[in-house]
Enzyme design. Sequence first.
Site, PDB file in Angstrom:
ATOM      1  N   PHE A  30       0.893  -1.161  -0.040  1.00 39.44           N
ATOM      2  CA  PHE A  30       0.141   0.087   0.058  1.00 39.44           C
ATOM      3  C   PHE A  30       0.930   1.120  -0.056  1.00 39.44           C
ATOM      4  CE2 PHE A  30      -2.189   3.523   2.387  1.00 39.44           C
ATOM      5  CZ  PHE A  30      -3.379   3.542   1.552  1.00 39.44           C
ATOM      6  N   TRP A  68       0.435  -4.624   2.796  1.00 37.76           N
ATOM      7  CA  TRP A  68      -0.796  -4.850   2.207  1.00 37.76           C
ATOM      8  C   TRP A  68      -1.434  -5.643   3.048  1.00 37.76           C
ATOM      9  CZ3 TRP A  68      -3.525  -2.154  -1.218  1.00 37.76           C
ATOM     10  CH2 TRP A  68      -4.898  -2.675  -1.513  1.00 37.76           C
ATOM     11  N   GLY A  71      -8.457  -7.274   4.651  1.00 40.45           N
ATOM     12  CA  GLY A  71      -9.162  -7.325   5.636  1.00 40.45           C
ATOM     13  C   GLY A  71     -10.519  -6.564   5.469  1.00 40.45           C
ATOM     14  N   ASP A 157     -12.095  11.362  12.554  1.00 40.48           N
ATOM     15  CA  ASP A 157     -12.905  10.785  11.401  1.00 40.48           C
ATOM     16  C   ASP A 157     -13.121   9.276  11.928  1.00 40.48           C
ATOM     17  OD1 ASP A 157     -14.420  10.279   9.381  1.00 40.48           O
ATOM     18  OD2 ASP A 157     -12.953  10.694   7.974  1.00 40.48           O
TER      19      ASP A 157
END
Length: 256
Positions: A30, A68, A71, A157
């Site tokens: 990622f 990575w 999930g 958030d």
Amino acid sequence: MFLGDGLEVQPTGGATGEAYVARRGEQQLFLKRNSSPFLAVLSAEGIVPKLLWTRRLENGDVITAQRWVEGQELKANQMKDSQVADLLSTIHGSSELLDMFKRIGNEPLVPEVMLENLRIQTELMGMGIDIIQKGMTYLSSEIEKVVNFPSVVCHCDINHNNWMVDDETNNLYLIDWDGAMVADPALDIGLLLYSYIAEQDWEKWLHNYGVELNQSLRDRMHWYVVAQTITLITWHYERGQPEEANKFQDYLVTLL
């Protein structure tokens, strides 16, 4: 070319357009451009997937690579799980994370500044809507109940889409730290409880988090939820989304 031959890089489709998945054979990473500067601390404390490396491009951009993770995002009804309370407590209690934030110049978001920013937002947009004015009056009249509380690193958030369980290890992660701030932990806690937890279950959830539900915490949570709701109303109006803004106006009515 920077990452080496044979590496296929594709955008993940996120809102910022700065996140990518990189593949070479069976290996996946990622990647993110100009990620949070405290990603290393988040990784070291197991709050986000493991940081593998960081590289700076010639133009000054910084690329980070994380493990990575295959999930699942949490569903709304999973936010009541004790694992969520445990991780949020770990985040709020991290002195290393707080020190890192302060070192890079993050000043605490105090209620007085938050209220002034809301005043500016609503005035610039000419928002004379009665319920918003009622909300601003509430925030002004109740501000003494929320000042002078210790600050921690808040994610800001805590939507269930930002919580992810690793299929392989069952570890829970809280991702997308671009909007994080130093603030009263009641900001995160209030948004989470009001959004996902039935009020009769607040005490149990907070017990797992590690604090007692008292009137002071109730007052602070409510203040921040009202402030955040007004922020969301203005945000949706700015983007030409009146239907979404109206939903939050209706919610503000229930809060007040």
